[in-house]
Design a protein around this motif. Structure first.
Motif: not given
Length: 289
Positions: A256, A118, A215-218, A258-263
Motif C-alpha cells: 500500500y 478512488t 502508473i498504478a492500479l488503485p 508503494k501504491q501511495w507513493r506512485r500515485l
C-alpha cells in the motif's frame, strides 16, 4: 468465517488467552503495562477485545508473564491471523457501538493518517450534507436516528484535523470528486470545503487527475494509520461493500505504501490542486440540475 464467534473470533480468543496468562502469572495490569511499554488502559482494552495488540506487544506480553516458548509462538500466529480478520459492517456496528467512533479513536491515536479514495470524498473532509447522503446510500439498516448519529459522529472526527501535532495526507482520484450523491449544490459546497482545508499546514491534499498517465492500479481506497502514540505498528484498513479488511503484515503494508507513493508522483497539490477544484466547481455549477 472463523469459529468461536465467527468474525472477530480470533481477536476474542487472543484477548482471553492474554488475560488468562496474566492472571496465572499473578502480574497486575499496571506491572504488565510497564513491561510491555503501553498504558494500563490499553492492557484493559486488549483483554476485553476492544483493542488489537501488535506482534511486538504480544511477544513482550508473553515474556513478561513467563509463558512457554510454544505458547508464545502460538499467540504470535494468532495475533497475525487476527490482524488479517475481516469484519462485516453489521458486526462492527453491533460490537463496537457506532463505527465512526472507532475510527475517531484510531485517528486520535495516530500521528499520521494517509487516506486514498478512488470513489468518494474521504470522510474527514466531508460536509454534513454530503456525509448524510453518503450514509443514506449504505446497504445498512439505518433508522433516522442512526443516520443523524452517524453524521454527527463523522463531524466530531473532523476536529482532529485542526490539531497541529497530527498530520493528515489525502490522495483523491478525480472520479471521486465528480461523484454526486446529491444535487450539484451539494457537490459544489463539498469541493469548496476540500479547497479550504487544503490550506491547513498539517493537511496535504493531492488530486490524481483522470488524464494523468496511469502508473498504478488503485482498485479501491485505503487508509494507513501510522505512529500510534502507544507504540502500535502501522496498519492499513480497506473498506469493501460487505466488510472492512485490516492488513498489518509488513509486506502487505509495504504494498500500500508503494501504491501511495506512485500515485503521489502523478498527483497535483497546493495552488495547482486548488485551481483544479475551482474549475471543477465552476463546471458543476454551470451544469447544475
Amino acid at each position: 468465517m472463523d469459529g468461536a464467534g465467527g468474525i472477530g473470533g480470533r481477536r476474542q480468543r487472543l484477548a482471553l488467552e492474554l488475560r488468562r496468562l496474566r492472571d496465572q502469572a499473578g502480574v497486575t495490569g499496571r506491572e504488565l503495562a510497564q513491561e510491555v511499554g503501553i498504558s494500563q488502559s490499553k492492557v484493559s482494552r486488549i483483554e476485553s477485545g476492544t483493542a488489537m495488540p501488535s506482534v511486538p506487544e504480544v511477544r513482550k506480553w508473553t515474556l513478561a508473564v513467563g509463558a512457554p516458548r510454544e505458547t508464545g509462538e502460538r499467540l504470535i500466529e494468532l495475533t497475525e491471523a487476527a490482524h488479517q480478520e475481516v469484519q462485516t459492517w453489521r458486526t462492527a456496528l453491533q460490537e463496537q457501538g457506532h463505527f465512526q467512533e472507532r475510527l475517531r479513536d484510531r485517528e486520535l491515536r495516530s500521528h499520521l493518517v494517509r487516506n486514498l479514495q478512488t470513489a468518494v470524498v474521504p470522510g474527514l473532509l466531508q460536509t454534513a450534507e454530503y456525509a448524510r447522503r453518503v450514509f443514506a446510500l449504505f446497504e445498512l439498516p439505518y433508522t433516522d436516528d442512526d443516520l443523524s448519529a452517524a453524521v454527527a459522529a463523522r463531524l466530531r472526527r473532523q476536529l482532529a484535523l485542526y490539531e497541529e501535532d497530527r498530520r493528515f495526507d489525502f490522495l483523491i482520484c478525480e472520479g471521486a470528486l465528480r461523484w454526486r450523491p446529491g444535487p450539484a449544490r451539494v457537490l459544489a459546497a463539498q469541493l469548496d470545503r476540500i479547497s479550504s482545508l487544503s490550506t491547513l499546514d498539517n493537511i496535504s491534499i493531492g488530486i490524481v487527475p483522470a488524464d494523468a498517465e496511469a502508473i498504478a492500479l488503485p482498485l479501491h481506497g485505503f487508509v494507513m494509520y501510522e505512529g500510534d502514540d502507544e507504540g502500535c505498528e502501522t496498519f492499513v484498513e480497506v473498506e469493501t461493500t460487505h466488510a472492512r479488511v485490516v492488513a498489518a503484515r509488513s509486506e502487505e503494508v509495504a504494498l500500500y505504501d508503494k501504491q501511495w507513493r506512485r500515485l503521489s508522483d502523478v498527483a497535483i497539490f497546493d495552488d495547482e490542486a486548488r485551481a483544479f477544484l475551482a474549475a471543477l466547481i465552476t463546471e458543476v455549477r454551470g451544469g447544475s440540475r
